[in-house]
Design an enzyme around this catalytic site. Structure first.
Site, short mmCIF file in Angstrom:
data_model
loop_
_atom_site.label_atom_id
_atom_site.label_comp_id
_atom_site.label_asym_id
_atom_site.label_seq_id
_atom_site.Cartn_x
_atom_site.Cartn_y
_atom_site.Cartn_z
N TYR A 108 -1.14 -30.75 0.39
CA TYR A 108 -2.54 -31.08 0.60
C TYR A 108 -2.83 -32.55 0.91
O TYR A 108 -3.94 -32.89 1.27
CB TYR A 108 -3.36 -30.61 -0.60
CG TYR A 108 -3.39 -29.10 -0.69
CD1 TYR A 108 -4.24 -28.37 0.12
CD2 TYR A 108 -2.53 -28.43 -1.54
CE1 TYR A 108 -4.25 -26.99 0.08
CE2 TYR A 108 -2.53 -27.04 -1.59
CZ TYR A 108 -3.40 -26.32 -0.79
OH TYR A 108 -3.40 -24.95 -0.83
N PHE A 394 -9.23 -22.74 -11.49
CA PHE A 394 -10.15 -21.89 -10.74
C PHE A 394 -9.47 -21.34 -9.50
O PHE A 394 -10.08 -20.86 -8.62
CB PHE A 394 -11.42 -22.67 -10.37
CG PHE A 394 -11.17 -24.01 -9.71
CD1 PHE A 394 -10.97 -24.10 -8.34
CD2 PHE A 394 -11.09 -25.17 -10.47
CE1 PHE A 394 -10.74 -25.31 -7.73
CE2 PHE A 394 -10.87 -26.40 -9.87
CZ PHE A 394 -10.69 -26.47 -8.51
#
Length: 394
Positions: A108, A394
């Site tokens: 990322y 999450f």
């Protein structure tokens, strides 16, 4: 998505909860083929969160999740195209920040995400490590309770803690059920989820959720307490909960994961080496709108600095920004003034919550100082008295 993460579906109750929590209108799917041969080869989603930033503001934030690419479609630009669409969407939603937890951190950085928070783990030998507790600990009363019966009281404690620590997420309705998930397949031989609630003066001031994994050796019991969640509104409550976990009958080990890096128990133990502390990366932050993001937080020391920002993936962030701010507030606007510091948006993301020092990034060669003294000034301003922490995934 399940196939990309190993091919084993999660427990039914977990899948059902995330189906309810998933915001379909904020989700992306990449499909190949037509009709019966059509196949999903990529997925990405983004929860609508509000995240605490230094100064206590809760800023609209996209929680990037469920990112996957089929193994048959690697190196074809699927991930890049999804990241492109997603960040364009996040910008259109007016959310200046995007965050994620990375199964593979190397992926990322090229999309502008920087490692911004870290978390503490430990395996504590409670048979040999003693805990020194602060005054008032004996005034705290602990009681067992079924986790589902006290979820509202526990959520009230959590909500009071959110504004005080950068990186914490204000939970939307439904997210309180995440902490109650207790599939047998996820216990690894431990008990069902247990809970104790702490009270001082009749008020609920904290709680701990945990499991116990029994074991016996030649010398007797050597079970393990596995901490799931612990929260306290004051030092005495936290200490009382930790002391309880140390003293659970028939156990000699306490395993903790994902805790704040500044947690007080580290300084209360008699022998930190026998706690076997570990540190790992947690939350990755991406500034989607540099000006809005930097203006949304406050700064521990006065700062007036011009950043030359490189952001090839989101070119609207490219160029020079003047940040002026202090503990009361900040502004960040475009400028033609000479740059003081040069860096990529990835470094701004890493430093944004105050857990990673701009000075350290400069020493690593990732921030270039143009004006002498600017790095120290900015580094002091970006710091946070309370290290950032992500309380749950999450």
């Amino acid at each position: 998505m399940i196939r990309a993460f190993g091919g084993i579906p999660g427990p039914d109750e977990e899948l059902a909860l995330f189906r309810e929590l998933t915001q379909v209108d904020r989700s992306i799917g990449v499909w190949e083929g037509d009709g019966p041969s059509e196949e999903c080869v990529g997925t990405a989603g983004a929860f609508a969160f509000r995240m605490t930033v230094p100064g206590g503001a809760q800023v609209p934030t996209a929680g990037v999740t469920m990112v996957s690419v089929a193994a048959t479609h690697r190196r074809r630009g699927v991930l890049t195209s999804m990241m492109r669409r997603q960040l364009d969407d996040v910008r259109s939603w007016g959310e200046p920040l995007a965050v994620l937890t990375a199964s593979e951190p190397a992926i990322y950085g090229r999309f502008g995400y920087g490692a911004a928070t870290f978390e503490l783990g430990a395996e504590i030998d409670t048979s040999r490590v003693r805990l020194s507790v602060p005054p008032g600990t004996d005034d705290v009363r602990l009681r067992y309770a079924a986790p589902v019966d006290v979820v509202d009281a526990c959520e009230a404690v959590y909500a009071r803690l959110v504004p005080g620590r950068p990186g914490m997420l204000a939970r939307r309705p439904g997210w309180e059920r995440l902490g109650l998930l207790d599939p047998e397949s996820g216990r690894d031989g431990a008990s069902p989820l247990q809970c104790v609630v702490a009270r001082r003066g009749g008020e609920v001031t904290g709680f701990a959720r945990f499991r116990v994994r029994p074991a016996w050796g030649p010398e007797g019991p050597k079970g393990t307490v596995v901490l799931d969640t612990l929260a306290g509104l004051d030092p005495a409550t936290e200490a009382a909960l930790w002391r309880f976990l140390y003293d659970v009958d028939l156990t000699s080990t306490l395993v903790v994961r994902g805790r704040p890096v500044d947690e007080a128990w580290q300084y209360q133990v008699s022998d930190v080496r026998r706690c076997r502390p570990t540190l790992r990366d947690a939350l990755y932050v991406r500034l989607v709108d540099v000006g809005a993001a930097l203006a949304a937080r406050t700064y521990r020391a006065p700062v007036d600095v011009v950043f030359e920002v490189e952001d090839a993936f989101c070119p609207w962030n490219e160029g020079r920004w003047r940040l002026s701010g202090d503990v009361k507030g900040a502004s960040c606007e475009r400028t033609t003034d000479a740059a003081d510091l040069a860096l990529t948006v990835r470094e701004l993301g890493a430093a944004y919550l105050g857990g990673v020092s701009l000075g350290a990034l400069g020493a690593a060669g990732r921030v270039r100082e143009v004006r002498a003294g600017a790095l120290a000034e900015a580094s002091a301003g970006f710091g946070s008295d309370v290290p950032p922490w992500l309380p749950h995934g999450f």
